[in-house]
Design a protein around this motif. Structure first.
Motif, PDB file in Angstrom:
ATOM      1  N   LEU A  61      -0.328  -2.805  -1.392  1.00 47.52           N
ATOM      2  CA  LEU A  61      -1.166  -3.111  -2.545  1.00 47.52           C
ATOM      3  C   LEU A  61      -2.153  -4.216  -2.209  1.00 47.52           C
ATOM      4  O   LEU A  61      -1.758  -5.281  -1.735  1.00 47.52           O
ATOM      5  CB  LEU A  61      -0.308  -3.544  -3.736  1.00 47.52           C
ATOM      6  CG  LEU A  61       0.779  -2.573  -4.197  1.00 47.52           C
ATOM      7  CD1 LEU A  61       1.608  -3.196  -5.295  1.00 47.52           C
ATOM      8  CD2 LEU A  61       0.162  -1.261  -4.644  1.00 47.52           C
ATOM      9  N   GLN A  62      -3.433  -3.963  -2.483  1.00 40.89           N
ATOM     10  CA  GLN A  62      -4.463  -4.970  -2.229  1.00 40.89           C
ATOM     11  C   GLN A  62      -5.004  -5.563  -3.517  1.00 40.89           C
ATOM     12  O   GLN A  62      -5.710  -6.570  -3.492  1.00 40.89           O
ATOM     13  CB  GLN A  62      -5.593  -4.371  -1.400  1.00 40.89           C
ATOM     14  CG  GLN A  62      -5.098  -3.976  -0.019  1.00 40.89           C
ATOM     15  CD  GLN A  62      -6.207  -3.448   0.863  1.00 40.89           C
ATOM     16  OE1 GLN A  62      -7.377  -3.683   0.619  1.00 40.89           O
ATOM     17  NE2 GLN A  62      -5.822  -2.739   1.901  1.00 40.89           N
ATOM     18  N   GLU A  63      -4.702  -4.936  -4.637  1.00 35.67           N
ATOM     19  CA  GLU A  63      -5.058  -5.474  -5.943  1.00 35.67           C
ATOM     20  C   GLU A  63      -4.132  -4.857  -6.979  1.00 35.67           C
ATOM     21  O   GLU A  63      -3.472  -3.852  -6.719  1.00 35.67           O
ATOM     22  CB  GLU A  63      -6.516  -5.205  -6.287  1.00 35.67           C
ATOM     23  CG  GLU A  63      -6.854  -3.743  -6.454  1.00 35.67           C
ATOM     24  CD  GLU A  63      -8.321  -3.519  -6.781  1.00 35.67           C
ATOM     25  OE1 GLU A  63      -9.051  -4.517  -6.963  1.00 35.67           O
ATOM     26  OE2 GLU A  63      -8.729  -2.371  -6.860  1.00 35.67           O
ATOM     27  N   LEU A  64      -4.111  -5.475  -8.130  1.00 31.27           N
ATOM     28  CA  LEU A  64      -3.310  -4.967  -9.232  1.00 31.27           C
ATOM     29  C   LEU A  64      -4.249  -4.544 -10.357  1.00 31.27           C
ATOM     30  O   LEU A  64      -5.286  -5.169 -10.573  1.00 31.27           O
ATOM     31  CB  LEU A  64      -2.350  -6.047  -9.736  1.00 31.27           C
ATOM     32  CG  LEU A  64      -1.318  -6.499  -8.704  1.00 31.27           C
ATOM     33  CD1 LEU A  64      -0.497  -7.661  -9.240  1.00 31.27           C
ATOM     34  CD2 LEU A  64      -0.410  -5.350  -8.313  1.00 31.27           C
TER      35      LEU A  64
ATOM     36  N   VAL B 142       5.931  -8.182  -6.499  1.00 31.31           N
ATOM     37  CA  VAL B 142       4.950  -7.557  -5.609  1.00 31.31           C
ATOM     38  C   VAL B 142       4.862  -8.334  -4.302  1.00 31.31           C
ATOM     39  O   VAL B 142       3.832  -8.332  -3.636  1.00 31.31           O
ATOM     40  CB  VAL B 142       3.562  -7.428  -6.282  1.00 31.31           C
ATOM     41  CG1 VAL B 142       3.610  -6.438  -7.421  1.00 31.31           C
ATOM     42  CG2 VAL B 142       3.040  -8.770  -6.740  1.00 31.31           C
TER      43      VAL B 142
ATOM     44  N   ASN C 223       2.953  -7.760  -0.070  1.00 33.49           N
ATOM     45  CA  ASN C 223       1.817  -6.855  -0.175  1.00 33.49           C
ATOM     46  C   ASN C 223       0.590  -7.658   0.253  1.00 33.49           C
ATOM     47  O   ASN C 223       0.564  -8.873   0.091  1.00 33.49           O
ATOM     48  CB  ASN C 223       1.621  -6.375  -1.623  1.00 33.49           C
ATOM     49  CG  ASN C 223       2.543  -5.236  -1.974  1.00 33.49           C
ATOM     50  OD1 ASN C 223       2.352  -4.123  -1.529  1.00 33.49           O
ATOM     51  ND2 ASN C 223       3.554  -5.532  -2.780  1.00 33.49           N
TER      52      ASN C 223
ATOM     53  N   LEU D 147      -1.977  -8.725  -1.025  1.00 33.52           N
ATOM     54  CA  LEU D 147      -2.762  -9.144  -2.180  1.00 33.52           C
ATOM     55  C   LEU D 147      -3.529 -10.417  -1.855  1.00 33.52           C
ATOM     56  O   LEU D 147      -3.043 -11.270  -1.108  1.00 33.52           O
ATOM     57  CB  LEU D 147      -1.844  -9.405  -3.380  1.00 33.52           C
ATOM     58  CG  LEU D 147      -1.151  -8.183  -3.959  1.00 33.52           C
ATOM     59  CD1 LEU D 147      -0.038  -8.595  -4.903  1.00 33.52           C
ATOM     60  CD2 LEU D 147      -2.156  -7.302  -4.674  1.00 33.52           C
TER      61      LEU D 147
ATOM     62  N   ARG E 138       1.347 -15.795 -13.878  1.00 30.09           N
ATOM     63  CA  ARG E 138       1.245 -15.826 -12.420  1.00 30.09           C
ATOM     64  C   ARG E 138       2.412 -16.608 -11.841  1.00 30.09           C
ATOM     65  O   ARG E 138       3.066 -16.185 -10.894  1.00 30.09           O
ATOM     66  CB  ARG E 138      -0.079 -16.442 -11.952  1.00 30.09           C
ATOM     67  CG  ARG E 138      -0.180 -16.487 -10.431  1.00 30.09           C
ATOM     68  CD  ARG E 138      -1.480 -17.087  -9.962  1.00 30.09           C
ATOM     69  NE  ARG E 138      -1.669 -18.440 -10.399  1.00 30.09           N
ATOM     70  CZ  ARG E 138      -1.189 -19.516  -9.765  1.00 30.09           C
ATOM     71  NH1 ARG E 138      -0.495 -19.377  -8.680  1.00 30.09           N
ATOM     72  NH2 ARG E 138      -1.415 -20.716 -10.229  1.00 30.09           N
TER      73      ARG E 138
ATOM     74  N   TYR F  29       2.233 -12.738  -9.218  1.00 31.74           N
ATOM     75  CA  TYR F  29       1.257 -11.722  -8.881  1.00 31.74           C
ATOM     76  C   TYR F  29      -0.135 -12.271  -9.095  1.00 31.74           C
ATOM     77  O   TYR F  29      -0.336 -13.248  -9.777  1.00 31.74           O
ATOM     78  CB  TYR F  29       1.462 -10.420  -9.648  1.00 31.74           C
ATOM     79  CG  TYR F  29       1.190 -10.462 -11.133  1.00 31.74           C
ATOM     80  CD1 TYR F  29       2.224 -10.636 -12.028  1.00 31.74           C
ATOM     81  CD2 TYR F  29      -0.110 -10.310 -11.618  1.00 31.74           C
ATOM     82  CE1 TYR F  29       1.988 -10.659 -13.364  1.00 31.74           C
ATOM     83  CE2 TYR F  29      -0.344 -10.327 -12.983  1.00 31.74           C
ATOM     84  CZ  TYR F  29       0.712 -10.498 -13.847  1.00 31.74           C
ATOM     85  OH  TYR F  29       0.472 -10.521 -15.184  1.00 31.74           O
ATOM     86  N   TYR F  30      -1.089 -11.637  -8.494  1.00 30.07           N
ATOM     87  CA  TYR F  30      -2.460 -12.124  -8.486  1.00 30.07           C
ATOM     88  C   TYR F  30      -3.429 -11.032  -8.895  1.00 30.07           C
ATOM     89  O   TYR F  30      -3.225  -9.867  -8.573  1.00 30.07           O
ATOM     90  CB  TYR F  30      -2.842 -12.616  -7.091  1.00 30.07           C
ATOM     91  CG  TYR F  30      -1.895 -13.647  -6.555  1.00 30.07           C
ATOM     92  CD1 TYR F  30      -1.096 -13.369  -5.450  1.00 30.07           C
ATOM     93  CD2 TYR F  30      -1.784 -14.878  -7.156  1.00 30.07           C
ATOM     94  CE1 TYR F  30      -0.222 -14.293  -4.955  1.00 30.07           C
ATOM     95  CE2 TYR F  30      -0.898 -15.822  -6.665  1.00 30.07           C
ATOM     96  CZ  TYR F  30      -0.130 -15.528  -5.561  1.00 30.07           C
ATOM     97  OH  TYR F  30       0.747 -16.445  -5.073  1.00 30.07           O
ATOM     98  N   GLU F  31      -4.476 -11.443  -9.570  1.00 27.50           N
ATOM     99  CA  GLU F  31      -5.526 -10.513  -9.933  1.00 27.50           C
ATOM    100  C   GLU F  31      -6.645 -10.641  -8.902  1.00 27.50           C
ATOM    101  O   GLU F  31      -7.031 -11.738  -8.544  1.00 27.50           O
ATOM    102  CB  GLU F  31      -6.077 -10.856 -11.312  1.00 27.50           C
ATOM    103  CG  GLU F  31      -7.248 -10.012 -11.701  1.00 27.50           C
ATOM    104  CD  GLU F  31      -7.926 -10.551 -12.934  1.00 27.50           C
ATOM    105  OE1 GLU F  31      -8.423  -9.756 -13.707  1.00 27.50           O
ATOM    106  OE2 GLU F  31      -7.959 -11.773 -13.097  1.00 27.50           O
ATOM    107  N   ALA F  32      -7.184  -9.545  -8.454  1.00 22.07           N
ATOM    108  CA  ALA F  32      -8.280  -9.586  -7.478  1.00 22.07           C
ATOM    109  C   ALA F  32      -9.567  -9.977  -8.173  1.00 22.07           C
ATOM    110  O   ALA F  32      -9.760  -9.772  -9.317  1.00 22.07           O
ATOM    111  CB  ALA F  32      -8.442  -8.238  -6.802  1.00 22.07           C
TER     112      ALA F  32
END
Length: 162
Positions: free
Chosen positions: A113-116, A131, A134, A136, A154, A159-162
């Motif tokens: 996964l590179q973005e959510l 996650v 990954n 990210l 977070r 997890y992180y938002e792109a």
């Protein structure tokens, strides 16, 4: 009236077998097919189409799956509380993942996964989200724009938002 089925590490289980189970076991609530390496989106899509009462789905290490079948799960399995998609080689989660309002646990570590998707914010704040491992990106200014709630999420969910 089968409600729970574990087929973990059954390497010879095929899409056709899972499709037959899904078509004939509409009361299925829990399905674990971890390490069933022959399964593809066709199997998961059949489960999504026929097993509306599903509360738990574990497809760990089923590397032939994509976000396409998971989108069908999000569309059709409103009761889903636990989704485990660990080490599936996923490059994305479905854009509609946030439709799973009853989801309390989403494990998607060890993927690609590179973005959510933005709809991840629609999941209940108590949902455990993993996650880890990954590729990210680090937190972006998008987190600042989301305000205090996003920062709390977070820190709690990692997890992180792109």
């Amino acid at each position: 009236n089968l409600e729970v089925l574990y087929l973990c590490s059954c390497w010879h289980v095929t899409d056709a077998a899972v499709q037959a189970v899904a078509a004939n076991c509409k009361c299925l609530e829990e399905l674990r097919v971890a390490d069933c390496s022959k399964l593809t989106d066709a199997a998961v899509h059949a489960v999504a189409d026929h097993c509306a009462q599903l509360t738990t789905l574990n497809v760990t290490a089923c590397s032939n799956l994509t976000e396409v079948s998971l989108a069908a799960v999000a569309d059709n399995c409103a009761s889903l509380a636990k989704l485990v998609v660990v080490n599936c080689g996923l490059t994305a989660l479905p854009a509609n993942i946030g439709k799973l309002s009853k989801l309390r646990e989403l494990r998607a570590h060890y993927n690609e996964l590179q973005e959510l998707p933005r709809s991840i914010f629609d999941l209940d704040a108590s949902c455990f989200l993993s996650v880890d491992d990954n590729p990210l990106p680090t937190p972006s200014l998008g987190w600042v724009r989301q305000g205090t709630l996003a920062t709390k999420r977070r820190n709690k969910r990692k997890y992180y938002e792109a």
